[in-house]
Motif scaffolding. Structure first.
Motif, mmCIF file in Angstrom:
data_model
loop_
_atom_site.group_PDB
_atom_site.id
_atom_site.type_symbol
_atom_site.label_atom_id
_atom_site.label_comp_id
_atom_site.label_asym_id
_atom_site.label_seq_id
_atom_site.Cartn_x
_atom_site.Cartn_y
_atom_site.Cartn_z
ATOM 1 N N HIS A 30 -3.770 -2.150 -3.073
ATOM 2 C CA HIS A 30 -3.983 -3.358 -3.874
ATOM 3 C C HIS A 30 -2.773 -3.534 -4.791
ATOM 4 O O HIS A 30 -2.435 -2.651 -5.575
ATOM 5 C CB HIS A 30 -5.261 -3.241 -4.712
ATOM 6 C CG HIS A 30 -5.522 -4.458 -5.544
ATOM 7 N ND1 HIS A 30 -5.980 -5.633 -4.997
ATOM 8 C CD2 HIS A 30 -5.364 -4.687 -6.872
ATOM 9 C CE1 HIS A 30 -6.106 -6.534 -5.965
ATOM 10 N NE2 HIS A 30 -5.739 -5.971 -7.107
ATOM 11 N N SER A 60 -3.082 -17.041 -6.672
ATOM 12 C CA SER A 60 -3.331 -15.607 -6.552
ATOM 13 C C SER A 60 -2.044 -14.827 -6.784
ATOM 14 O O SER A 60 -1.026 -15.058 -6.144
ATOM 15 C CB SER A 60 -3.876 -15.287 -5.155
ATOM 16 O OG SER A 60 -4.008 -13.906 -5.005
ATOM 17 N N CYS A 62 -2.507 -11.460 -6.878
ATOM 18 C CA CYS A 62 -2.914 -10.184 -6.274
ATOM 19 C C CYS A 62 -2.930 -10.308 -4.757
ATOM 20 O O CYS A 62 -3.201 -11.364 -4.206
ATOM 21 C CB CYS A 62 -4.309 -9.788 -6.764
ATOM 22 S SG CYS A 62 -4.365 -9.489 -8.526
ATOM 23 N N LYS A 63 -2.655 -9.192 -4.107
ATOM 24 C CA LYS A 63 -2.751 -9.161 -2.652
ATOM 25 C C LYS A 63 -3.202 -7.775 -2.213
ATOM 26 O O LYS A 63 -2.960 -6.772 -2.897
ATOM 27 C CB LYS A 63 -1.425 -9.534 -1.994
ATOM 28 C CG LYS A 63 -0.289 -8.580 -2.268
ATOM 29 C CD LYS A 63 0.974 -9.028 -1.574
ATOM 30 C CE LYS A 63 2.106 -8.064 -1.939
ATOM 31 N NZ LYS A 63 3.337 -8.394 -1.299
ATOM 32 N N ASP A 64 -3.888 -7.758 -1.121
ATOM 33 C CA ASP A 64 -4.369 -6.511 -0.528
ATOM 34 C C ASP A 64 -3.646 -6.277 0.785
ATOM 35 O O ASP A 64 -3.475 -7.191 1.579
ATOM 36 C CB ASP A 64 -5.879 -6.579 -0.269
ATOM 37 C CG ASP A 64 -6.672 -6.607 -1.556
ATOM 38 O OD1 ASP A 64 -6.218 -6.011 -2.542
ATOM 39 O OD2 ASP A 64 -7.761 -7.219 -1.563
ATOM 40 N N GLU A 65 -3.228 -5.028 0.999
ATOM 41 C CA GLU A 65 -2.617 -4.630 2.274
ATOM 42 C C GLU A 65 -3.485 -3.568 2.909
ATOM 43 O O GLU A 65 -3.978 -2.665 2.232
ATOM 44 C CB GLU A 65 -1.216 -4.054 2.063
ATOM 45 C CG GLU A 65 -0.152 -5.061 1.803
ATOM 46 C CD GLU A 65 1.228 -4.410 1.748
ATOM 47 O OE1 GLU A 65 1.372 -3.250 2.165
ATOM 48 O OE2 GLU A 65 2.147 -5.090 1.275
#
Length: 133
Positions: A30, A60, A62-65
């Motif tokens: 995250h 956004s 934030c990003k999720d990998e």
């Protein structure tokens, strides 16, 4: 004894190699901006708490990998019957010769193992004055 120990060590190493090569797992990360907030292998990642701000501003940061590491699915298992006749014959002869090469020797019988020599009262060589020079 050493041979048995080495056999056990190599067997365990090969079993672990097969286990590690067939296991699949995911790594979740995250990011908040360019900063890594949390990374997890087996559990959910912790969020930074910016989800409520994303709803208000619709932007956004934030990003999720999710990185998926796939294990090996196709293990080749072969049997003795899959080989042609010449290969089967070679393996059979090799195994027979290898097994019979290392047969243990029979115990040799020592007839005088429990024989105790007679008790000498006097030293005969000294009495007769016979010495080996």
């Amino acid at each position: 004894m050493i041979k048995e120990g080495l056999h056990k060590v190599f067997s365990m190493a090969l079993a672990l190699l097969v286990l590690i090569s067939t296991v699949s797992f995911t790594i979740e990360k995250h990011f908040c901006g360019d900063v890594l907030i949390d990374a997890s292998v087996f559990a959910e990642v912790e969020r930074c708490g910016m989800e409520s701000a994303e709803i208000q501003y619709k932007k956004s940061c934030c990003k999720d990998e999710v990185d998926v590491i796939q294990g090996q699915d196709k293990l080749k298992s072969s049997s003795f019957e899959d080989l042609d006749f010449k290969q089967q014959q070679f393996i059979t002869v090799f195994a027979f010769v290898f097994k019979n090469t290392f047969k243990s020797l029979s115990q040799q019988v020592v007839p005088h193992k429990n024989y105790s020599p007679p008790i000498l009262i006097s030293d005969i060589q000294v009495l007769d004055q016979v010495f080996i020079i």
